[in-house]
Design a protein around this motif. Sequence first.
Motif, PDB file in Angstrom:
ATOM      1  N   UNK A  51       0.849  -1.185   0.000  1.00  0.00           N
ATOM      2  CA  UNK A  51       0.000   0.000   0.000  1.00  0.00           C
ATOM      3  C   UNK A  51       0.885   1.235   0.000  1.00  0.00           C
ATOM      4  N   UNK A  52       0.988   1.887  -1.150  1.00  0.00           N
ATOM      5  CA  UNK A  52       1.811   3.085  -1.248  1.00  0.00           C
ATOM      6  C   UNK A  52       3.237   2.845  -0.810  1.00  0.00           C
ATOM      7  N   UNK A  53       3.733   3.732   0.038  1.00  0.00           N
ATOM      8  CA  UNK A  53       5.104   3.610   0.541  1.00  0.00           C
ATOM      9  C   UNK A  53       5.153   3.020   1.950  1.00  0.00           C
ATOM     10  N   UNK A  54       4.013   2.478   2.410  1.00  0.00           N
ATOM     11  CA  UNK A  54       3.964   1.967   3.783  1.00  0.00           C
ATOM     12  C   UNK A  54       4.675   0.624   3.927  1.00  0.00           C
ATOM     13  N   UNK A  55       4.795  -0.123   2.832  1.00  0.00           N
ATOM     14  CA  UNK A  55       5.362  -1.464   2.904  1.00  0.00           C
ATOM     15  C   UNK A  55       4.376  -2.490   3.434  1.00  0.00           C
ATOM     16  N   UNK A  56       3.148  -2.066   3.721  1.00  0.00           N
ATOM     17  CA  UNK A  56       2.128  -2.964   4.260  1.00  0.00           C
ATOM     18  C   UNK A  56       1.463  -3.716   3.118  1.00  0.00           C
ATOM     19  N   UNK A  57       1.128  -4.975   3.328  1.00  0.00           N
ATOM     20  CA  UNK A  57       0.566  -5.829   2.284  1.00  0.00           C
ATOM     21  C   UNK A  57      -0.811  -5.342   1.841  1.00  0.00           C
ATOM     22  N   UNK A  58      -0.962  -5.185   0.524  1.00  0.00           N
ATOM     23  CA  UNK A  58      -2.255  -4.792  -0.027  1.00  0.00           C
ATOM     24  C   UNK A  58      -3.286  -5.899   0.179  1.00  0.00           C
ATOM     25  N   UNK A  59      -2.824  -7.155   0.154  1.00  0.00           N
ATOM     26  CA  UNK A  59      -3.737  -8.267   0.387  1.00  0.00           C
ATOM     27  C   UNK A  59      -4.342  -8.225   1.772  1.00  0.00           C
ATOM     28  N   UNK A  60      -3.530  -7.920   2.786  1.00  0.00           N
ATOM     29  CA  UNK A  60      -4.027  -7.841   4.161  1.00  0.00           C
ATOM     30  C   UNK A  60      -5.009  -6.694   4.326  1.00  0.00           C
ATOM     31  N   UNK A  61      -4.691  -5.555   3.717  1.00  0.00           N
ATOM     32  CA  UNK A  61      -5.599  -4.417   3.795  1.00  0.00           C
ATOM     33  C   UNK A  61      -6.915  -4.730   3.089  1.00  0.00           C
ATOM     34  N   UNK A  62      -6.837  -5.380   1.925  1.00  0.00           N
ATOM     35  CA  UNK A  62      -8.048  -5.717   1.182  1.00  0.00           C
ATOM     36  C   UNK A  62      -8.906  -6.714   1.938  1.00  0.00           C
ATOM     37  N   UNK A  63      -8.262  -7.636   2.649  1.00  0.00           N
ATOM     38  CA  UNK A  63      -9.016  -8.631   3.419  1.00  0.00           C
ATOM     39  C   UNK A  63      -9.962  -7.955   4.397  1.00  0.00           C
ATOM     40  N   UNK A  64      -9.478  -6.971   5.123  1.00  0.00           N
ATOM     41  CA  UNK A  64     -10.321  -6.293   6.102  1.00  0.00           C
ATOM     42  C   UNK A  64     -11.447  -5.526   5.414  1.00  0.00           C
ATOM     43  N   UNK A  65     -11.138  -4.910   4.268  1.00  0.00           N
ATOM     44  CA  UNK A  65     -12.181  -4.203   3.528  1.00  0.00           C
ATOM     45  C   UNK A  65     -13.237  -5.149   2.980  1.00  0.00           C
ATOM     46  N   UNK A  66     -12.816  -6.336   2.549  1.00  0.00           N
ATOM     47  CA  UNK A  66     -13.750  -7.330   2.010  1.00  0.00           C
ATOM     48  C   UNK A  66     -14.751  -7.771   3.067  1.00  0.00           C
ATOM     49  N   UNK A 216     -14.642   0.829   8.616  1.00  0.00           N
ATOM     50  CA  UNK A 216     -14.830   0.352   9.984  1.00  0.00           C
ATOM     51  C   UNK A 216     -14.130  -0.971  10.239  1.00  0.00           C
ATOM     52  N   UNK A 217     -14.206  -1.886   9.269  1.00  0.00           N
ATOM     53  CA  UNK A 217     -13.531  -3.172   9.421  1.00  0.00           C
ATOM     54  C   UNK A 217     -12.008  -3.009   9.390  1.00  0.00           C
ATOM     55  N   UNK A 218     -11.519  -2.113   8.564  1.00  0.00           N
ATOM     56  CA  UNK A 218     -10.064  -1.862   8.546  1.00  0.00           C
ATOM     57  C   UNK A 218      -9.603  -1.289   9.885  1.00  0.00           C
ATOM     58  N   UNK A 219     -10.425  -0.423  10.481  1.00  0.00           N
ATOM     59  CA  UNK A 219     -10.038   0.152  11.776  1.00  0.00           C
ATOM     60  C   UNK A 219     -10.002  -0.918  12.864  1.00  0.00           C
ATOM     61  N   UNK A 220     -10.814  -1.979  12.706  1.00  0.00           N
ATOM     62  CA  UNK A 220     -10.832  -3.055  13.698  1.00  0.00           C
ATOM     63  C   UNK A 220      -9.679  -4.026  13.512  1.00  0.00           C
ATOM     64  N   UNK A 221      -9.258  -4.253  12.267  1.00  0.00           N
ATOM     65  CA  UNK A 221      -8.336  -5.346  11.961  1.00  0.00           C
ATOM     66  C   UNK A 221      -6.910  -4.907  11.666  1.00  0.00           C
ATOM     67  N   UNK A 222      -6.715  -3.648  11.322  1.00  0.00           N
ATOM     68  CA  UNK A 222      -5.384  -3.192  10.928  1.00  0.00           C
ATOM     69  C   UNK A 222      -4.738  -2.377  12.049  1.00  0.00           C
ATOM     70  N   UNK A 223      -3.414  -2.324  12.068  1.00  0.00           N
ATOM     71  CA  UNK A 223      -2.720  -1.485  13.061  1.00  0.00           C
ATOM     72  C   UNK A 223      -3.030  -0.007  12.842  1.00  0.00           C
ATOM     73  N   UNK A 224      -2.983   0.771  13.910  1.00  0.00           N
ATOM     74  CA  UNK A 224      -3.326   2.196  13.823  1.00  0.00           C
ATOM     75  C   UNK A 224      -2.450   2.949  12.835  1.00  0.00           C
ATOM     76  N   UNK A 225      -1.243   2.449  12.597  1.00  0.00           N
ATOM     77  CA  UNK A 225      -0.341   3.136  11.666  1.00  0.00           C
ATOM     78  C   UNK A 225      -0.890   3.163  10.245  1.00  0.00           C
ATOM     79  N   UNK A 226      -1.798   2.231   9.907  1.00  0.00           N
ATOM     80  CA  UNK A 226      -2.349   2.177   8.550  1.00  0.00           C
ATOM     81  C   UNK A 226      -3.421   3.227   8.313  1.00  0.00           C
ATOM     82  N   UNK A 227      -3.831   3.945   9.343  1.00  0.00           N
ATOM     83  CA  UNK A 227      -4.812   5.013   9.150  1.00  0.00           C
ATOM     84  C   UNK A 227      -4.252   6.132   8.284  1.00  0.00           C
ATOM     85  N   UNK A 228      -2.930   6.163   8.148  1.00  0.00           N
ATOM     86  CA  UNK A 228      -2.297   7.243   7.382  1.00  0.00           C
ATOM     87  C   UNK A 228      -2.718   7.237   5.922  1.00  0.00           C
ATOM     88  N   UNK A 229      -3.099   6.079   5.370  1.00  0.00           N
ATOM     89  CA  UNK A 229      -3.472   6.009   3.954  1.00  0.00           C
ATOM     90  C   UNK A 229      -4.951   6.311   3.740  1.00  0.00           C
TER      91      UNK A 229
END
Length: 283
Positions: A51-66, A216-229
């Motif tokens: 995801x962008x320059x975060x180095x965080x997996x797009x698959x993991x982020x998409x999972x929470x959104x799904x 809302x699901x991303x806020x529950x499942x992802x680390x707070x640092x991912x709110x930057x995107x």
Amino acid sequence: MTPLVSAARSGMRRGLFEFRQSFITSTDIIGIVVPNLILLTVMIFMRGSTVGTTGFSLGTMSLSGVLGMSVAFSGMMTVTQHLAVEREDGTLLRAKAIPNGMFGYLTGKVVLIACLTVVNLLVILIPGLLLFDGLALDSVGSWVTLIGVLVLGLLATMPIGAILGSLFENPRNAGVLMLPVMGLVAISGIFAPLGEMTEWLRFVGQLFPIYWLGLGMRSALLPDSMAVVEIGGSWRHLETIGVLGLWAVIGFILAPAVLRRMARRESGASMAQRREKALQRVT
């Protein structure tokens, strides 16, 4: 026991019975498992992207959104399809003929859809926890947020499904909704951050519940640092509650009136006419 309480209890029993029936027929089981397996497969292929320059997996982020998308689909599309099918086969007409039958019928549908939604979430979430790194579902706050978004999401989307289902006289016509719903998914930040889209798409995406359920699901499942995107660089919990709550209020104001109008128009003659048309299409 009052008539409404009796109808509610009867509806709950019917909903739980229909839920159990969903795991008896192979067609229903396939309908639950296969779409979720396809989504998991797609997200597995996305694990190598970031995801962008975060180095965080797009698959993991998409999972929470799904997971948020799954709630929206259950609330809108599943309710729409059930109403359209049972309007055609006479179930709604029989419910209308019983005192408080429509109240009991709707209670049963709420129980059924809520149970099916939880199953769909678990089918994605359990293997997701094993396959994807970075999920942060390890605190009470995360679980409270996940359950809260689930409940509020169903309250926001099920009345929409009821309204849409009352507009279609047969389930085949209801299928036309899939295209615009998939279009909303594409602009709701489920598979890519909404902030990367053009301004007008961001505006449209934020008008509908799918985006807020995903957020809302991303806020529950992802680390707070991912709110930057995210838009505004935060999870926007208050806005999520406000928008989903507004959709719920509007839905619960409009849905009863639309459903009453649909019930008044149901008759043996109209049902027979729909069956005759269905038979003509088959032959």
